[in-house]
Design a protein around this motif. Structure first.
Motif, PDB file in Angstrom:
ATOM      1  N   GLU A 287      42.678  46.792  37.426  1.00 14.32           N
ATOM      2  CA  GLU A 287      41.254  47.113  37.296  1.00 14.32           C
ATOM      3  C   GLU A 287      40.834  47.799  38.597  1.00 14.32           C
ATOM      4  O   GLU A 287      41.129  47.302  39.692  1.00 14.32           O
ATOM      5  CB  GLU A 287      40.406  45.853  37.043  1.00 14.32           C
ATOM      6  CG  GLU A 287      41.020  44.791  36.129  1.00 14.32           C
ATOM      7  CD  GLU A 287      41.319  45.242  34.702  1.00 14.32           C
ATOM      8  OE1 GLU A 287      41.538  46.448  34.464  1.00 14.32           O
ATOM      9  OE2 GLU A 287      41.355  44.358  33.816  1.00 14.32           O
TER      10      GLU A 287
ATOM     11  N   ASP B 113      35.857  45.430  32.931  1.00 14.30           N
ATOM     12  CA  ASP B 113      36.896  44.459  32.578  1.00 14.30           C
ATOM     13  C   ASP B 113      36.512  43.696  31.300  1.00 14.30           C
ATOM     14  O   ASP B 113      37.300  43.577  30.351  1.00 14.30           O
ATOM     15  CB  ASP B 113      37.062  43.497  33.769  1.00 14.30           C
ATOM     16  CG  ASP B 113      38.329  42.680  33.708  1.00 14.30           C
ATOM     17  OD1 ASP B 113      39.080  42.809  32.729  1.00 14.30           O
ATOM     18  OD2 ASP B 113      38.568  41.899  34.654  1.00 14.30           O
ATOM     19  N   ALA B 114      35.264  43.218  31.271  1.00 10.01           N
ATOM     20  CA  ALA B 114      34.790  42.438  30.111  1.00 10.01           C
ATOM     21  C   ALA B 114      34.829  43.278  28.841  1.00 10.01           C
ATOM     22  O   ALA B 114      35.293  42.824  27.786  1.00 10.01           O
ATOM     23  CB  ALA B 114      33.367  41.957  30.364  1.00 10.01           C
TER      24      ALA B 114
ATOM     25  N   ALA C 193      39.432  37.343  31.520  1.00 13.59           N
ATOM     26  CA  ALA C 193      39.053  38.676  31.049  1.00 13.59           C
ATOM     27  C   ALA C 193      38.083  39.374  31.982  1.00 13.59           C
ATOM     28  O   ALA C 193      37.823  40.564  31.814  1.00 13.59           O
ATOM     29  CB  ALA C 193      38.437  38.568  29.649  1.00 13.59           C
TER      30      ALA C 193
ATOM     31  N   SER D 256      42.705  47.029  29.028  1.00 17.42           N
ATOM     32  CA  SER D 256      43.327  45.863  28.388  1.00 17.42           C
ATOM     33  C   SER D 256      44.374  46.388  27.426  1.00 17.42           C
ATOM     34  O   SER D 256      44.117  47.357  26.712  1.00 17.42           O
ATOM     35  CB  SER D 256      42.296  45.061  27.595  1.00 17.42           C
ATOM     36  OG  SER D 256      41.510  44.304  28.468  1.00 17.42           O
TER      37      SER D 256
ATOM     38  N   THR E 279      38.350  44.093  27.320  1.00 19.42           N
ATOM     39  CA  THR E 279      38.851  42.981  26.507  1.00 19.42           C
ATOM     40  C   THR E 279      38.138  42.936  25.151  1.00 19.42           C
ATOM     41  O   THR E 279      38.770  42.840  24.095  1.00 19.42           O
ATOM     42  CB  THR E 279      38.650  41.644  27.262  1.00 19.42           C
ATOM     43  OG1 THR E 279      39.238  41.756  28.565  1.00 19.42           O
ATOM     44  CG2 THR E 279      39.282  40.485  26.512  1.00 19.42           C
TER      45      THR E 279
HETATM   46 MG    MG Z   1      39.214  42.335  30.764  1.00 19.18          MG
END
Ligand code: MG
Ligand code: AMP
Length: 352
Positions: free
Chosen positions: A172, A295-296, A143, A250, A299
């Motif tokens: 991304e 990105d984190a 993730a 995501s 998710t």
């Molecule tokens: Mg992610």
């Protein structure tokens, strides 16, 4: 990482020799990332840690420590919606290195895998040794690794004196400076059904894509400025980005699990239920000051959905903006966004 990357450089003239040297450096950096964080490589740092027993600390590289530390911070800040220890559950539902599966796991299997997950069971000592408090805990950095990758490549390009570029790994994206026209970079947000517009994604019962296959690359965000550009009708909207900011997406549509009742389940696990996130979110796009954070949070905000997600963002995530694309009951899409997603990114929503 089982995906593709693209870099676009503007307002600089590099000799072919310089370009080749840059390519070599970028490939070396991405190779190193794979040796650190790819759970598909038995010799990677992550695989070594995943084989270790409980309370058997494993020394990991500084870069790996940085990513784990950030993942744990974001796990705490999202109340575990992002959980880098979901590896066993990801595998159980057929999205991990153990491969695809055709039937949903039994409640007994889910309960057993659940015992091996939980970010509070993972500790990183100040001297860079990682340990698990429960046997069988499996770290999964899927993730965050691509977002971290764009940050690494952006740092490499800045080190080489480059000031205007776009870096994209598996969808991304990070944008620095301006494009060749002297404008902020334009990045398209794919329509969640864009894949299906190209090919029928409706497979048999079981998981959708093998996450390790190159075919699963580039989901979510796509860059209108990089070839091959999807046609405009495949885009849900366009964000304008510069200043080293990043956008990550995501979605439930590139990798999925199809229930026996035909329902599509996302490859993202809701750690609270130990099952694939099962609500109406088709995709979440997040703008953030860096790729790893974008990105984190993409998710995590897919797990949380718009109601809880907006509440969480309001409690204190400065500089973070989000757009949820939701499945509407009529088979179309609706969107929910933070107010500043629209202004901060000069987001152009789809025409009605
Ligand atoms: Mg992610
Ligand atoms: P992304 O595409 O960035 O949303 O990352 C999805 C990948 O992260 C999945 O393929 C899993 O490997 C892993 N994953 C799934 N659910 C979670 C979760 N709740 N927290 C952290 N990682 C997850």
């Amino acid at each position: 990482m089982g995906t593709t990357y693209a870099i676009r450089i503007a307002r600089a003239s590099l000799a072919p020799r310089e370009l080749r040297a840059l390519q070599t450096d970028v490939d070396a950096a991405l190779d190193e990332l794979n040796r650190q964080m790819s759970a598909w490589r038995p010799d990677s740092e992550i695989s070594q840690f995943n084989r270790a027993g409980a309370h058997e600390p494993v020394a990991v590289s500084p870069d790996f420590q940085f990513v784990v530390r950030r993942a744990l911070e974001i796990a705490a800040a999202t109340e575990g919606a992002l959980d880098p220890t979901v590896g066993a559950l990801v595998n159980l539902w057929g999205f991990g290195p153990d491969g695809l599966r055709r039937e949903a796991p039994t409640s007994g299997q889910i309960a057993a895998a659940r015992k091996t997950t939980g970010w509070r069971h993972l500790t990183l000592s100040p001297d860079g040794r990682l340990s698990k408090a429960v046997p069988g805990l499996q770290l999964d950095l899927g993730a965050v690794a691509k977002g971290h990758g764009v940050d690494r490549i952006a740092a490499l390009l800045r080190d080489r004196g480059l000031e205007h570029f776009l870096v994209e790994i598996g969808g991304e994206t990070l944008a620095e400076g301006l494009n060749a026209d002297g404008e902020p970079w334009r990045i398209g947000i794919l329509r969640p059904d864009a894949e299906r517009m190209l090919s029928s994604a409706a497979g048999p019962v079981g998981a959708g894509h093998d996450p390790n296959s190159p075919a699963s690359s580039g989901r979510g965000t796509s860059k209108t400025e990089n070839a091959p550009a999807p046609c405009d009708s495949m885009l849900h909207g366009v964000v304008h980005l510069s200043g080293g900011r990043a956008v990550a997406t995501s979605g439930d549509y590139r990798q999925f699990f199809r229930d026996s009742d035909g329902r599509i389940r996302s490859h993202i696990i809701d750690p609270r239920t130990a099952a694939p996130a099962g609500h109406a979110v088709a995709s979440v796009s997040v703008l953030a000051p860096d790729g790893l954070t974008a990105d984190a949070l993409a998710t995590a905000l897919l797990v949380l959905g718009p109601d809880e997600g907006l509440r969480l963002l309001r409690r204190g995530f400065p500089g973070i903006e989000a757009l949820w694309i939701l499945h509407s009951p009529d088979g179309g899409f609706e969107e929910v966004a933070t107010r500043a997603f629209v202004s901060a990114a000069r987001y152009q929503p789809p025409l009605p």
